[in-house]
Write a protein that holds these residues in place. Structure first.
Motif, PDB file in Angstrom:
ATOM      1  N   SER A  58     -52.405 -53.284 -15.375  1.00  0.00           N
ATOM      2  CA  SER A  58     -51.494 -54.411 -15.595  1.00  0.00           C
ATOM      3  C   SER A  58     -50.099 -53.931 -15.937  1.00  0.00           C
ATOM      4  O   SER A  58     -49.103 -54.485 -15.451  1.00  0.00           O
ATOM      5  N   PHE A  59     -49.995 -52.903 -16.769  1.00  0.00           N
ATOM      6  CA  PHE A  59     -48.683 -52.386 -17.153  1.00  0.00           C
ATOM      7  C   PHE A  59     -47.961 -51.791 -15.947  1.00  0.00           C
ATOM      8  O   PHE A  59     -46.776 -52.049 -15.733  1.00  0.00           O
ATOM      9  N   LEU A  60     -48.691 -51.001 -15.148  1.00  0.00           N
ATOM     10  CA  LEU A  60     -48.079 -50.423 -13.957  1.00  0.00           C
ATOM     11  C   LEU A  60     -47.659 -51.508 -12.972  1.00  0.00           C
ATOM     12  O   LEU A  60     -46.602 -51.418 -12.334  1.00  0.00           O
ATOM     13  N   LEU A  61     -48.479 -52.547 -12.864  1.00  0.00           N
ATOM     14  CA  LEU A  61     -48.193 -53.604 -11.889  1.00  0.00           C
ATOM     15  C   LEU A  61     -46.979 -54.428 -12.300  1.00  0.00           C
ATOM     16  O   LEU A  61     -46.065 -54.652 -11.494  1.00  0.00           O
ATOM     17  N   ILE A  62     -46.947 -54.880 -13.562  1.00  0.00           N
ATOM     18  CA  ILE A  62     -45.820 -55.711 -13.978  1.00  0.00           C
ATOM     19  C   ILE A  62     -44.532 -54.887 -14.007  1.00  0.00           C
ATOM     20  O   ILE A  62     -43.465 -55.366 -13.623  1.00  0.00           O
TER      21      ILE A  62
ATOM     22  N   LEU B 122     -43.909 -46.509 -10.260  1.00  0.00           N
ATOM     23  CA  LEU B 122     -45.042 -47.124 -10.944  1.00  0.00           C
ATOM     24  C   LEU B 122     -46.037 -47.725  -9.948  1.00  0.00           C
ATOM     25  O   LEU B 122     -47.254 -47.590 -10.114  1.00  0.00           O
ATOM     26  N   LEU B 123     -45.536 -48.370  -8.911  1.00  0.00           N
ATOM     27  CA  LEU B 123     -46.436 -48.911  -7.887  1.00  0.00           C
ATOM     28  C   LEU B 123     -47.160 -47.789  -7.156  1.00  0.00           C
ATOM     29  O   LEU B 123     -48.343 -47.925  -6.798  1.00  0.00           O
ATOM     30  N   GLY B 124     -46.469 -46.655  -6.940  1.00  0.00           N
ATOM     31  CA  GLY B 124     -47.119 -45.508  -6.322  1.00  0.00           C
ATOM     32  C   GLY B 124     -48.238 -44.956  -7.195  1.00  0.00           C
ATOM     33  O   GLY B 124     -49.319 -44.615  -6.696  1.00  0.00           O
TER      34      GLY B 124
ATOM     35  N   GLY C 229     -43.543 -58.144 -19.881  1.00  0.00           N
ATOM     36  CA  GLY C 229     -42.304 -58.437 -19.157  1.00  0.00           C
ATOM     37  C   GLY C 229     -41.161 -58.765 -20.104  1.00  0.00           C
ATOM     38  O   GLY C 229     -40.030 -58.316 -19.909  1.00  0.00           O
ATOM     39  N   ILE C 230     -41.453 -59.540 -21.145  1.00  0.00           N
ATOM     40  CA  ILE C 230     -40.416 -59.868 -22.121  1.00  0.00           C
ATOM     41  C   ILE C 230     -39.937 -58.595 -22.820  1.00  0.00           C
ATOM     42  O   ILE C 230     -38.733 -58.390 -23.028  1.00  0.00           O
TER      43      ILE C 230
ATOM     44  N   PRO D 138     -38.928 -55.424 -10.775  1.00  0.00           N
ATOM     45  CA  PRO D 138     -37.658 -55.200 -10.056  1.00  0.00           C
ATOM     46  C   PRO D 138     -37.611 -55.857  -8.683  1.00  0.00           C
ATOM     47  O   PRO D 138     -36.535 -56.025  -8.109  1.00  0.00           O
ATOM     48  N   PHE D 139     -38.783 -56.231  -8.139  1.00  0.00           N
ATOM     49  CA  PHE D 139     -38.841 -56.854  -6.812  1.00  0.00           C
ATOM     50  C   PHE D 139     -39.303 -58.308  -6.897  1.00  0.00           C
ATOM     51  O   PHE D 139     -39.769 -58.875  -5.902  1.00  0.00           O
ATOM     52  N   TRP D 140     -39.184 -58.914  -8.062  1.00  0.00           N
ATOM     53  CA  TRP D 140     -39.805 -60.211  -8.286  1.00  0.00           C
ATOM     54  C   TRP D 140     -39.305 -61.295  -7.333  1.00  0.00           C
ATOM     55  O   TRP D 140     -40.073 -62.147  -6.890  1.00  0.00           O
TER      56      TRP D 140
END
Length: 394
Positions: free
Chosen positions: A307-311, A199-201, A66-67, A316-318
């Motif tokens: 994990s990469f796809l999820l974060i 990415l979520l898709g 994320g950073i 953007p929707f955090w």
């Protein structure tokens, strides 16, 4: 220096020195990127950590991704992951190669000492996770239920069932922890929601494809890839939880011997960086299909990819995600179930493989005492057990 190279070298330096596990990693990140480099504010860092703790996967690595994403975009997230993971991955590959070569000076007693160290490390992880994630009688009961379920029904899918039951119990019967309310103006994410949806898709397609990928008539490499992907998508509660999930994905198929698996887990405690680098050891040592350097790269990439796809998809929707109270309730139960799964793994396979008599039991007690009461770092205790094992078990 470009932002991309800056991200890589900053995280590479941390990957070479960050001993102590996920909690310590978060402290290193705060000191480096909040206090020293000022890449983000303390409030923004707090929100990022809170979000990553709500998601499956290795929380400290996800915070690092994320950073990197915030600093240098998508390639920045990738550079952060590569930099932080590379040192420990290289060390784990070297350890696997050394154990495979079995030089004359490397007696079996050293290996058995690593197995005993794994007992103490997992016991400490169970204790600390129970104190953090299941401190009351309701969640402690859920821990016990999950452990009994996993031990009495020795099938791979029962761990997923335990997580589902834990989430259901948390949703209907457990109170969620009191997180500080996330504020949309504290953490600015320079990422498009359209890319996050893509990415979520991809992650959803991946998860839906896992049963198909796991079919026994698929090529062996595809089955192995599926095992690491499935584990990466289901890990809640920290790096140690990767142990039972990976063991169930690899050992019953005969892709790696149980002793090799546990020795690698013990060795992973002695290196800096993320616990998930354990996958490099396993991929190198796979006894069929893809192995060696190719296997290590496949295992690492597959384990971290969800994990990469999820974060990347969630950031953007955090602000929306942080306000989903029902998800937090479910997570309380899932985390308690995770402790139960790890408790079951402490007995089988860790304890049953390592403790053969009173000498092993005494060494495990001393190692546990050093970890819990004397606050010694895990890498030092692992090296101690390896040396003692070489002296008394050879």
């Amino acid at each position: 220096m470009s932002s991309l190279l800056e991200v890589f070298f900053q995280f590479f330096a941390l990957g070479c020195t960050s001993f102590g596990g996920p909690v310590a990693h978060l402290g290193y990140f705060h000191e480096r990127f909040v206090q020293r480099e000022r890449w983000l504010t303390a409030d923004a860092y707090t929100d990022l950590v809170a979000l990553c703790q709500l998601l499956p996967g290795p929380s400290s690595s996800q915070v690092g991704m994320g950073i990197g994403l915030i600093r240098a975009g998508w390639l920045g997230g990738l550079a952060a992951w590569v930099g932080f993971t590379l040192p420990s991955a290289v060390l784990m590959v070297l350890a696997a190669a050394l154990l495979s070569a079995q030089p004359a000076w490397f007696a079996d007693g050293w290996v058995h000492g690593l197995l005993v160290a794994a007992v103490a490390v997992v016991a400490q992880a169970v204790l600390s996770l129970q104190q953090k994630l299941a401190p009351d009688r309701e969640r402690a009961s859920l821990v016990a239920l999950s452990a009994v379920l996993v031990l009495m029904v020795p099938l791979a899918w029962v761990q997923v069932l335990a997580l589902f039951v834990g989430g259901l119990v948390g949703l209907v019967a457990l109170a969620s922890p009191q997180y500080e309310s996330l504020q949309s103006d504290r953490l600015v994410i320079p990422l498009k929601r359209s890319v996050g949806l893509v990415l979520l898709g991809l992650l959803m397609v991946l998860l839906l494809a896992l049963p198909w990928l796991s079919a026994l008539d698929r090529p062996l490499v595809v089955q192995q890839l599926s095992g690491f992907l499935r584990t990466g998508a289901l890990v809640f509660g920290g790096g140690h939880v990767v142990l039972p999930l990976l063991e169930q994905s690899l050992v019953p198929h005969g892709w790696i011997e149980l002793e090799q698996f546990l020795v690698g887990y013990g060795a992973a405690q002695a290196v800096p960086g993320p616990m998930f680098s354990f996958a490099a050891f396993l991929g190198f040592d796979l006894q069929a299909g893809l192995h060696g350097i190719g296997g290590a790269l496949m295992a690492l990439t597959a384990l971290f990819l969800p994990s990469f796809l999820l974060i990347g998809g969630i950031l953007p929707f955090w602000s929306v995600l942080g306000r989903l109270r029902k998800m937090r309730h479910a997570l309380v139960g899932i985390n308690a179930a995770v402790v139960g799964i790890l408790l079951a793994a402490l007995f089988q396979p860790v304890w049953q493989s390592a403790i053969r008599g009173s000498a092993e039991f005494c060494l495990a007690i001393i190692a546990f005492l050093l970890l819990v009461c004397w606050r010694q770092p895990a890498w030092r205790v692992v090296l101690f057990c390896a040396v003692v094992g070489g002296l008394i078990f050879s």
